[in-house]
Design a protein around this motif. Structure first.
Motif, PDB file in Angstrom:
ATOM      1  N   GLY A  30      -1.065  -1.437   2.590  1.00 36.09           N
ATOM      2  CA  GLY A  30      -0.329  -2.401   1.790  1.00 36.09           C
ATOM      3  C   GLY A  30       0.249  -1.691   0.582  1.00 36.09           C
ATOM      4  N   ILE A  31       0.456  -2.419  -0.493  1.00 37.99           N
ATOM      5  CA  ILE A  31       1.016  -1.859  -1.719  1.00 37.99           C
ATOM      6  C   ILE A  31      -0.035  -1.941  -2.813  1.00 37.99           C
ATOM      7  CG2 ILE A  31       2.839  -2.050  -3.449  1.00 37.99           C
ATOM      8  CD1 ILE A  31       4.597  -3.355  -1.308  1.00 37.99           C
ATOM      9  N   SER A  32      -0.445  -0.780  -3.319  1.00 36.37           N
ATOM     10  CA  SER A  32      -1.451  -0.698  -4.375  1.00 36.37           C
ATOM     11  C   SER A  32      -0.797  -0.226  -5.661  1.00 36.37           C
ATOM     12  CB  SER A  32      -2.571   0.281  -3.989  1.00 36.37           C
ATOM     13  OG  SER A  32      -3.284  -0.176  -2.866  1.00 36.37           O
ATOM     14  N   ALA A  33      -1.053  -0.940  -6.746  1.00 39.67           N
ATOM     15  CA  ALA A  33      -0.549  -0.545  -8.059  1.00 39.67           C
ATOM     16  C   ALA A  33      -1.675   0.104  -8.855  1.00 39.67           C
ATOM     17  CB  ALA A  33      -0.013  -1.756  -8.813  1.00 39.67           C
ATOM     18  N   ILE A  34      -1.345   1.168  -9.570  1.00 39.27           N
ATOM     19  CA  ILE A  34      -2.281   1.782 -10.511  1.00 39.27           C
ATOM     20  C   ILE A  34      -1.815   1.391 -11.901  1.00 39.27           C
ATOM     21  CG2 ILE A  34      -3.320   3.909 -11.346  1.00 39.27           C
ATOM     22  CD1 ILE A  34      -2.693   5.206  -8.685  1.00 39.27           C
ATOM     23  N   PHE A  35      -2.680   0.693 -12.631  1.00 34.09           N
ATOM     24  CA  PHE A  35      -2.281   0.118 -13.916  1.00 34.09           C
ATOM     25  C   PHE A  35      -3.333   0.463 -14.956  1.00 34.09           C
ATOM     26  CE2 PHE A  35      -1.818  -3.564 -16.861  1.00 34.09           C
ATOM     27  CZ  PHE A  35      -0.492  -3.358 -17.203  1.00 34.09           C
ATOM     28  N   ALA A  36      -2.895   1.086 -16.035  1.00 32.54           N
ATOM     29  CA  ALA A  36      -3.819   1.509 -17.084  1.00 32.54           C
ATOM     30  C   ALA A  36      -3.008   1.961 -18.288  1.00 32.54           C
ATOM     31  CB  ALA A  36      -4.708   2.655 -16.592  1.00 32.54           C
ATOM     32  N   PRO A  37      -3.650   2.034 -19.469  1.00 36.01           N
ATOM     33  CA  PRO A  37      -2.952   2.558 -20.641  1.00 36.01           C
ATOM     34  C   PRO A  37      -2.514   4.004 -20.428  1.00 36.01           C
ATOM     35  CG  PRO A  37      -5.003   1.460 -21.257  1.00 36.01           C
ATOM     36  CD  PRO A  37      -5.010   1.579 -19.768  1.00 36.01           C
ATOM     37  N   SER A  38      -1.596   4.474 -21.266  1.00 37.29           N
ATOM     38  CA  SER A  38      -1.119   5.856 -21.185  1.00 37.29           C
ATOM     39  C   SER A  38      -2.272   6.828 -21.425  1.00 37.29           C
ATOM     40  CB  SER A  38      -0.021   6.100 -22.217  1.00 37.29           C
ATOM     41  OG  SER A  38       1.093   5.272 -21.971  1.00 37.29           O
ATOM     42  N   GLY A  39      -2.193   7.966 -20.741  1.00 30.92           N
ATOM     43  CA  GLY A  39      -3.175   9.013 -20.962  1.00 30.92           C
ATOM     44  C   GLY A  39      -4.491   8.837 -20.247  1.00 30.92           C
ATOM     45  N   THR A  40      -4.523   7.939 -19.240  1.00 31.78           N
ATOM     46  CA  THR A  40      -5.786   7.683 -18.537  1.00 31.78           C
ATOM     47  C   THR A  40      -5.911   8.464 -17.231  1.00 31.78           C
ATOM     48  OG1 THR A  40      -4.760   5.727 -17.554  1.00 31.78           O
ATOM     49  CG2 THR A  40      -6.143   5.387 -19.496  1.00 31.78           C
ATOM     50  N   GLY A  41      -4.867   9.209 -16.847  1.00 31.62           N
ATOM     51  CA  GLY A  41      -4.960  10.053 -15.663  1.00 31.62           C
ATOM     52  C   GLY A  41      -4.269   9.531 -14.431  1.00 31.62           C
ATOM     53  N   ILE A 192       1.430   3.593  -2.955  1.00 31.85           N
ATOM     54  CA  ILE A 192       0.593   3.645  -4.156  1.00 31.85           C
ATOM     55  C   ILE A 192       1.524   3.868  -5.328  1.00 31.85           C
ATOM     56  CG2 ILE A 192      -1.301   4.819  -5.335  1.00 31.85           C
ATOM     57  CD1 ILE A 192      -2.335   5.636  -2.557  1.00 31.85           C
ATOM     58  N   TYR A 193       1.495   2.945  -6.290  1.00 34.57           N
ATOM     59  CA  TYR A 193       2.576   2.796  -7.257  1.00 34.57           C
ATOM     60  C   TYR A 193       2.025   2.765  -8.677  1.00 34.57           C
ATOM     61  CZ  TYR A 193       6.749   0.434  -9.220  1.00 34.57           C
ATOM     62  OH  TYR A 193       7.862   0.096  -9.940  1.00 34.57           O
ATOM     63  N   VAL A 194       2.471   3.703  -9.508  1.00 33.85           N
ATOM     64  CA  VAL A 194       2.070   3.731 -10.910  1.00 33.85           C
ATOM     65  C   VAL A 194       3.141   3.035 -11.747  1.00 33.85           C
ATOM     66  CG1 VAL A 194       1.758   5.213 -12.931  1.00 33.85           C
ATOM     67  CG2 VAL A 194       0.657   5.813 -10.775  1.00 33.85           C
ATOM     68  N   THR A 195       2.729   2.104 -12.602  1.00 29.16           N
ATOM     69  CA  THR A 195       3.667   1.414 -13.468  1.00 29.16           C
ATOM     70  C   THR A 195       2.975   0.946 -14.741  1.00 29.16           C
ATOM     71  OG1 THR A 195       5.204  -0.460 -13.641  1.00 29.16           O
ATOM     72  CG2 THR A 195       3.250  -0.780 -12.303  1.00 29.16           C
ATOM     73  N   PHE A 204       5.181  -7.248  -6.978  1.00 29.77           N
ATOM     74  CA  PHE A 204       5.280  -6.206  -5.970  1.00 29.77           C
ATOM     75  C   PHE A 204       3.990  -5.910  -5.219  1.00 29.77           C
ATOM     76  CE2 PHE A 204       5.662  -1.422  -5.331  1.00 29.77           C
ATOM     77  CZ  PHE A 204       6.532  -1.512  -4.251  1.00 29.77           C
ATOM     78  N   ALA A 205       2.844  -5.948  -5.899  1.00 27.43           N
ATOM     79  CA  ALA A 205       1.627  -5.341  -5.351  1.00 27.43           C
ATOM     80  C   ALA A 205       0.741  -6.321  -4.584  1.00 27.43           C
ATOM     81  CB  ALA A 205       0.822  -4.693  -6.470  1.00 27.43           C
ATOM     82  N   ASP A 206      -0.037  -5.761  -3.666  1.00 28.94           N
ATOM     83  CA  ASP A 206      -1.095  -6.495  -2.970  1.00 28.94           C
ATOM     84  C   ASP A 206      -2.457  -6.210  -3.604  1.00 28.94           C
ATOM     85  OD1 ASP A 206       0.705  -7.387  -0.850  1.00 28.94           O
ATOM     86  OD2 ASP A 206       0.660  -5.317  -0.155  1.00 28.94           O
ATOM     87  N   TYR A 207      -2.641  -4.948  -4.045  1.00 32.38           N
ATOM     88  CA  TYR A 207      -3.910  -4.505  -4.614  1.00 32.38           C
ATOM     89  C   TYR A 207      -3.641  -3.814  -5.948  1.00 32.38           C
ATOM     90  CZ  TYR A 207      -5.222  -5.094   0.283  1.00 32.38           C
ATOM     91  OH  TYR A 207      -5.407  -5.607   1.536  1.00 32.38           O
TER      92      TYR A 207
END
Length: 367
Positions: A30-41, A192-195, A204-207
């Motif tokens: 599916g579509i996974s988003a990676i979501f976190a503050p800046s500088g978290t890797g 796998i999507y960083v935003t 957009f995302a499923d996970y």
């Protein structure tokens, strides 16, 4: 074709002088988003998955293929990982024109039956008028669309996207996000999507994967984790909105409004510049949804929806209420005082009041 649920296993450590990434996650199809503050890797994680960075220890496994293992001394080079990677910098080949860039990955495929037709992608991303152009004469958004087409033409097993839309205008962004959803659904290519945009994730995302201080913290279904999330730093309350895919039933041009539906729920929106029968995305900001605990009459708002409260979440200065009608969930954000005054509780009926002009129609542009 067999559909495997968990498609990417990542358990690794990558150390830098002033930073350490510790990741432990199993991404689903599916579509996974990676979501976190800046500088978290976030970008470091994608770089380790793609092979651009070598982890200090751990495992990266795509489907049944081990891409990296410190225990077994395996480190497959990036060009052999069958992973597509589109970064903020499109990294197009400057000595090739647009068409040659797009066909680069396609021409290297050993089995053309397992591919995406480049002409289909050119049409879908509306690149036809650019195919003979030198890439140095493209805008930022055009470069990203070409980079996306080139990557998809290589038919990767997994597609990584590192904030590829930062240089793209809002209208083009909506079109590209829809294109990616179409590719994911039609060809089963996990994304796998960083935003940094929570509104993009809701669209957009499923996970969703949350990260903090260099560590992966939680991964799972988007809305389920969002409602369980306690850490307010992850999202901007201004971005909280409901995104729905609606069917256009009737355009009333003289009044500048459209009658639409989702799951049989009727919604009146501003005029949608699409033919009747079309399917379009609309978004409703949580702060634009008024709540009432009894039927209301004599108001100008056309959308008055009887719903049931399925969840409530306390924020710093407000309360987020999730209500469902006809299987459609809509968010509302109200003050703590209003919540107390109305006596709202999970499981109770409520009326959602939404002005027609408060609904945003996500137009598909002529790119």
């Amino acid at each position: 074709m067999e559909i495997i649920d968990n498609i990417l296993e990542v358990s690794l450590i990558k150390k830098f002088e002033n930073f350490e990434l510790k990741a432990n996650v199993q991404f689903k199809r599916g579509i996974s988003a990676i979501f976190a503050p800046s500088g978290t890797g976030k970008t470091t994680l994608l770089n380790c998955i793609s092979g651009k960075f070598k982890p200090d220890s751990g495992l990266v496994k795509s489907f049944d293929t081990v891409l990296f293992s410190s225990d077994f001394k395996i480190d497959i080079p990036p060009e052999k990982r069958s992973i597509g990677y589109v970064m903020q910098d499109s990294s197009l080949f400057p000595h090739l024109n647009v068409n040659e860039n797009i066909y680069y990955g396609y021409n290297k495929l050993k089995d053309e039956t397992m591919s995406i037709d480049p002409k289909w992608l050119v049409d879908l991303l509306n690149l036809g008028h650019l195919v003979d152009r030198d890439v140095k004469n493209l805008s930022g958004g055009e470069k990203q669309r070409v980079a996306l087409a080139r990557t998809l033409c290589s038919f990767p097993e997994i597609l990584l996207l590192d904030e590829p839309l930062v240089s793209v205008d809002n209208f083009s962004r909506n079109h590209i996000l829809k294109t990616l959803q179409d590719v994911n659904r039609q060809f089963h290519i996990p994304i796998i999507y960083v935003t940094h945009s929570f509104s993009e994730i809701l669209t957009f995302a499923d996970y969703i994967l949350f990260m903090k201080s260099g560590k992966t913290t939680r991964y799972g279904e988007l809305m389920k984790l969002f409602w369980e999330l306690e850490d307010k730093e992850y999202f901007d309350e201004e971005e909280l909105q409901t995104v729905l895919k609606v069917n256009v039933l009737e355009n009333i041009i003289s009044n500048g409004i459209t009658k639409s539906s989702v799951n049989g729920l009727i919604l009146w929106t501003p005029l949608i510049d699409q033919p009747e029968g079309s399917v379009v995305n609309i978004s409703i900001h949580a702060k634009d949804v008024i709540l009432a605990n009894k039927p209301v009459e004599g108001i100008s708002a056309r959308n008055i929806i009887n719903a049931s409260i399925t969840d409530m979440k306390s924020l710093d200065t407000s309360v987020l209420v999730l209500a469902e009608s006809n299987g459609v969930s809509i968010m509302s954000e109200i003050t703590h005082e209003s919540s107390n005054k109305l006596g709202l509780n999970i499981g109770e009926d409520v009326y959602l009041i939404i002005k027609t002009n408060s609904i945003y129609v996500e137009s598909v542009p002529e790119l």
